[in-house]
Design a protein around this motif. Structure first.
Motif, mmCIF file in Angstrom:
data_model
loop_
_atom_site.group_PDB
_atom_site.id
_atom_site.type_symbol
_atom_site.label_atom_id
_atom_site.label_comp_id
_atom_site.label_asym_id
_atom_site.label_seq_id
_atom_site.Cartn_x
_atom_site.Cartn_y
_atom_site.Cartn_z
ATOM 1 N N PHE A 1 13.470 9.262 36.528
ATOM 2 C CA PHE A 1 13.142 10.605 37.035
ATOM 3 C C PHE A 1 13.501 11.656 36.001
ATOM 4 N N PHE A 2 14.664 11.477 35.404
ATOM 5 C CA PHE A 2 15.162 12.467 34.446
ATOM 6 C C PHE A 2 14.260 12.525 33.216
ATOM 7 N N VAL A 3 13.931 11.344 32.649
ATOM 8 C CA VAL A 3 13.111 11.356 31.437
ATOM 9 C C VAL A 3 11.693 11.830 31.763
ATOM 10 N N GLY A 4 11.144 11.340 32.872
ATOM 11 C CA GLY A 4 9.777 11.713 33.229
ATOM 12 C C GLY A 4 9.631 13.206 33.383
ATOM 13 N N LEU A 5 10.514 13.810 34.167
ATOM 14 C CA LEU A 5 10.394 15.258 34.385
ATOM 15 C C LEU A 5 10.892 16.043 33.172
ATOM 16 N N GLY B 1 8.502 24.617 37.694
ATOM 17 C CA GLY B 1 8.169 23.781 38.846
ATOM 18 C C GLY B 1 8.759 22.388 38.702
ATOM 19 N N TYR B 2 8.661 21.803 37.487
ATOM 20 C CA TYR B 2 9.196 20.457 37.274
ATOM 21 C C TYR B 2 10.715 20.454 37.391
ATOM 22 N N ILE B 3 11.346 21.488 36.841
ATOM 23 C CA ILE B 3 12.810 21.539 36.906
ATOM 24 C C ILE B 3 13.258 21.622 38.361
ATOM 25 N N PHE B 4 12.530 22.434 39.132
ATOM 26 C CA PHE B 4 12.894 22.564 40.550
ATOM 27 C C PHE B 4 12.754 21.219 41.252
ATOM 28 N N LEU B 5 11.697 20.487 40.907
ATOM 29 C CA LEU B 5 11.507 19.168 41.533
ATOM 30 C C LEU B 5 12.661 18.232 41.169
ATOM 31 N N LEU B 6 13.083 18.267 39.900
ATOM 32 C CA LEU B 6 14.182 17.394 39.481
ATOM 33 C C LEU B 6 15.460 17.734 40.246
ATOM 34 N N LEU B 7 15.685 19.030 40.399
ATOM 35 C CA LEU B 7 16.863 19.482 41.145
ATOM 36 C C LEU B 7 16.808 18.948 42.578
ATOM 37 N N LYS B 8 15.597 19.033 43.143
ATOM 38 C CA LYS B 8 15.431 18.571 44.520
ATOM 39 C C LYS B 8 15.677 17.069 44.614
ATOM 40 N N ILE B 9 15.158 16.332 43.615
ATOM 41 C CA ILE B 9 15.335 14.878 43.633
ATOM 42 C C ILE B 9 16.814 14.537 43.536
ATOM 43 N N PHE B 10 17.527 15.223 42.648
ATOM 44 C CA PHE B 10 18.949 14.919 42.479
ATOM 45 C C PHE B 10 19.762 15.313 43.702
ATOM 46 N N TYR B 11 19.485 16.477 44.255
ATOM 47 C CA TYR B 11 20.337 16.967 45.334
ATOM 48 C C TYR B 11 19.938 16.425 46.687
ATOM 49 N N GLU C 1 26.316 13.087 44.716
ATOM 50 C CA GLU C 1 27.492 12.234 44.454
ATOM 51 C C GLU C 1 27.070 10.955 43.740
ATOM 52 N N VAL C 2 25.937 10.386 44.198
ATOM 53 C CA VAL C 2 25.440 9.164 43.568
ATOM 54 C C VAL C 2 25.072 9.437 42.115
ATOM 55 N N VAL C 3 24.391 10.553 41.879
ATOM 56 C CA VAL C 3 23.976 10.887 40.514
ATOM 57 C C VAL C 3 25.202 11.103 39.639
ATOM 58 N N ARG C 4 26.202 11.774 40.206
ATOM 59 C CA ARG C 4 27.403 12.085 39.437
ATOM 60 C C ARG C 4 28.153 10.804 39.075
ATOM 61 N N ASP D 1 26.948 8.096 38.497
ATOM 62 C CA ASP D 1 26.144 7.235 37.637
ATOM 63 C C ASP D 1 26.163 7.650 36.173
ATOM 64 N N HIS D 2 26.844 8.707 35.845
ATOM 65 C CA HIS D 2 26.911 9.230 34.474
ATOM 66 C C HIS D 2 25.580 9.737 33.977
ATOM 67 N N ALA D 3 24.565 9.785 34.856
ATOM 68 C CA ALA D 3 23.273 10.308 34.401
ATOM 69 C C ALA D 3 23.403 11.788 34.093
ATOM 70 N N LEU D 4 24.278 12.456 34.863
ATOM 71 C CA LEU D 4 24.433 13.897 34.657
ATOM 72 C C LEU D 4 25.011 14.200 33.287
ATOM 73 N N ALA D 5 25.902 13.294 32.822
ATOM 74 C CA ALA D 5 26.494 13.513 31.500
ATOM 75 C C ALA D 5 25.394 13.507 30.449
ATOM 76 N N LEU D 6 24.425 12.610 30.639
ATOM 77 C CA LEU D 6 23.305 12.517 29.710
ATOM 78 C C LEU D 6 22.483 13.803 29.742
ATOM 79 N N LEU D 7 22.225 14.266 30.965
ATOM 80 C CA LEU D 7 21.468 15.494 31.161
ATOM 81 C C LEU D 7 22.168 16.650 30.448
ATOM 82 N N PHE D 8 23.471 16.698 30.628
ATOM 83 C CA PHE D 8 24.307 17.732 30.037
ATOM 84 C C PHE D 8 24.187 17.695 28.514
#
Lengths: 124, 497
Positions: free
Chosen positions: B221-225, B260-270, B276-279, B281-288
């Motif tokens: 999801f992160f790479v696609g968006l 629009g895409y960023i908003f969708l990603l936010l929605k998918i994560f939240y 909590e699951v995303v956090r 998973d260390h995916a957020l660190a990558l995003l950061f």
């Protein structure tokens, strides 16, 4: 390992197809080949989705021969998703091909690197 | 159910109908239909926002009376309504401001189609903001991609064609990854609506099963968006697309489509995976990390570019990096800062693109910095708008950019630890670089023109002036009313997931 590959043959094929499509998309300079690569990639995803949605021995959820129990049918949603996906990829391919024709008419080549060079040449 | 609660559905349907309708209208009709449509959508969403601020909680809207987990749903809360209102206002002003220029740039026969595509972009935006269904989101992501390809191509020069091709290639790769992610989610959970997916995933995480597939889903999801919203390593299609398209298209692409895409990603994560699951998973660190890289390297590339519009385009890459870094912090304060920055950036960047076109018109259709010298005197209104926009991006006190940087720094302190230092350093470096290239450009605008420069006559459409004044006003308001806006974003986020 081999056991897993053989027992999930459809997934393995999907992954292979995806890889083929992806490398074609990235490594070929020719626009038409890139578009073909993209299509192979999409097909891989559809194969994956279809195979995951299929359960051996069950049929499409259309009432027939008086079978009304849900156990006789597969979930129709994955097939619906694949159909939608195919529609999307057809329209996207059409747009890409139209773009490729446009570029060919202007630059007389389908090679993306040459197109870029000629485009920069236009700037003077 | 009150009438106002139908607004999300009405917005999407109105845009779709207008998209078909304006393709059949004569040229002027299509222009004004799109402008009118954006104004109506903006007003409707403002009405919904007003209602939701009083209502105090979000609500779901059933499409076709099948209750969850089967049917298709829309969901609206303060955050959605606020984003929709602001972005449709940006759309309105971009269409007005670029209208005369689009008449020059776009083929006479294609004019109606161009505006039809803009309507579809707005439709897709509304759907991405309000939908609660993963597959609907996918379909509208594709609609957005195709429509934005068309609006890049509307001005037919070599650069836009190549840019459109690159854009399609990258974007479709992103769509492919998104589709795999969606099919994996459906495989694991058997749902397409966001709340049931989150419940199933939470149950799965509790058992500890399927750790790897869940990580893969988050990554995809992160790479696609990320590809679609031009996050740093995936931004190669962006500069030509933004730099050579007609001004309306550049403004809409940079401030509406990517948001629009960023908003969708936010929605998918939240809402869908659960933060909590995303956090965990260390995916957020990558995003950061990606966000920080974009903040710095986007600005570095902007400095190195020799042409005004490409510089603004690269500055977009850096600003998108801010938004991702804010989301990647993983705390609420970070996301609030990111959302504020999203609004600030879409108001500021569209104004910069419009005024940059005005300035280069005033300099004999050139966008090289040497020719732009003195353009601020030749076209004072565009010069003023550019200055306001540039100061806003740099982070001049009182303006929007200052507040958002302040909130980013505050979020960094709240997060603490290593990420605090990383974010603070990136903020400082990026702000300095920003200040360097924007101030360099702004002072250039008010210097004596180079010797032998003969200004040619150029047109200053009244519509563009109106749009620029409105943009400048909104940017100032954004700075003055940052407090209530942050409050609204915070409340919206609380009812978001």
């Amino acid at each position: 390992m081999l056991q897993t590959i053989l027992s999930h043959l459809d997934v393995t094929v999907a992954v292979l197809l995806f890889g083929i499509g992806f490398t074609t998309l990235l490594l070929h300079g020719n626009l038409i080949k890139k578009i073909i690569g993209l299509n192979i990639m999409d097909t891989a995803v559809y194969l994956f989705l279809t195979s995951q949605g299929y359960i051996a021995g069950r049929s499409a959820p259309i009432l027939r021969d008086g079978v009304v129990s849900a156990a006789g049918y597969v979930n129709p949603v994955p097939s619906g998703l694949v159909l939608t996906g195919i529609v999307v990829s057809v329209s996207v391919t059409a747009v890409m091909l139209a773009l490729a024709i446009r570029l060919y008419r202007r630059y007389h080549t389908l090679d993306i690197d040459r197109i870029t060079l000629r485009m920069k040449g236009e700037d003077g | 159910m009150r009438l106002v609660q139908n607004v999300p559905f009405f917005s999407i349907m109105l845009c779709m109908v207008a998209g078909v309708g304006s393709a059949m209208l004569p040229r002027r009709g299509a222009q004004w239909l799109t402008a009118g449509l954006s104004a109506v959508i903006c007003a409707l969403n403002a009405w919904l926002l007003w209602f939701l601020l009083g209502y105090g909680k979000s609500y779901t809207y059933l499409m076709g009376h099948f209750p969850s987990p089967w049917g298709n749903e829309l969901r609206a809360g303060t955050l959605e309504a606020l984003t929709a209102t602001v972005l449709s206002a940006v759309m309105l002003l971009s269409v007005l401001g670029g209208m005369r220029k689009a008449e020059e740039h776009v083929d006479l026969q294609k004019h109606a189609l161009f505006y039809g595509m803009l309507d579809l972009v707005l439709a897709a935006l509304m759907a991405l903001i309000y939908t609660n269904d993963l597959f609907t989101a996918y379909v509208f992501v594709e609609i957005m991609t195709l429509a934005s390809c068309a609006i890049i191509m509307a001005r037919q020069v070599g650069h836009t064609m190549v840019a459109a091709m690159r854009y399609m290639m990258m974007s479709l790769l992103g769509s492919g990854l998104l589709l795999i992610a969606i099919s994996l989610v459906y495989n694991l959970t058997g749902h397409l609506l966001m709340e049931p997916i989150r419940d199933s995933l939470a149950a799965l995480v509790k058992t500890g099963a399927y750790r790897l597939p869940i990580s893969v889903i988050i990554g995809l999801f992160f790479v696609g968006l990320g590809i679609k919203s031009a996050l740093f390593p995936f931004h190669t299609w962006l500069p030509d697309a933004y730099g050579y398209a007609t001004p309306t298209a550049s403004a809409v692409l940079s401030s509406v489509v990517s948001k629009g895409y960023i908003f969708l990603l936010l929605k998918i994560f939240y809402r869908m995976i659960g933060i909590e699951v995303v956090r965990a998973d260390h995916a957020l660190a990558l995003l950061f990390f990606f966000g920080l890289t974009a903040m710095v390297l986007g600005s570095v590339t902007a400095i190195r570019s020799h042409d005004l519009r490409r510089m603004i385009a690269f500055s977009s890459v850096a600003q998108i990096g801010y938004i991702y870094a804010g989301i990647g912090l993983g705390i609420t304060a970070g996301v609030i800062a990111a959302m504020y920055h999203l609004i600030m950036h879409s108001l500021g960047k569209s104004m910069l693109f419009l005024s940059a076109w005005g300035l280069s018109d005033a300099s004999g259709d050139s966008k090289r910095f040497a020719d732009l010298r003195g353009a601020g005197y030749r076209y004072p209104k565009a010069g003023a708008a550019f200055t306001v926009g540039a100061l806003g991006m740099v982070g001049m006190p009182v303006l929007g950019g200052f507040c958002s940087k302040l909130y980013f720094a505050g979020a960094a302190f709240q997060a603490g630890g290593a990420s605090m230092w990383f974010l603070l350093c990136a903020l400082v470096v990026s702000t300095l670089l920003n200040a360097f290239y924007f101030m360099h450009t702004v002072t250039g605008l008010y210097r004596r023109p180079r010797d032998g420069f003969e200004p040619k006559p150029f047109s200053r459409p009244r519509l563009t002036t109106v749009a620029l004044w409105a943009f400048a006003g909104l940017n100032l308001l954004l700075g003055f009313f940052s407090q209530p806006l942050m409050q609204a974003i915070g409340d919206g986020l609380a009812m978001f997931s």
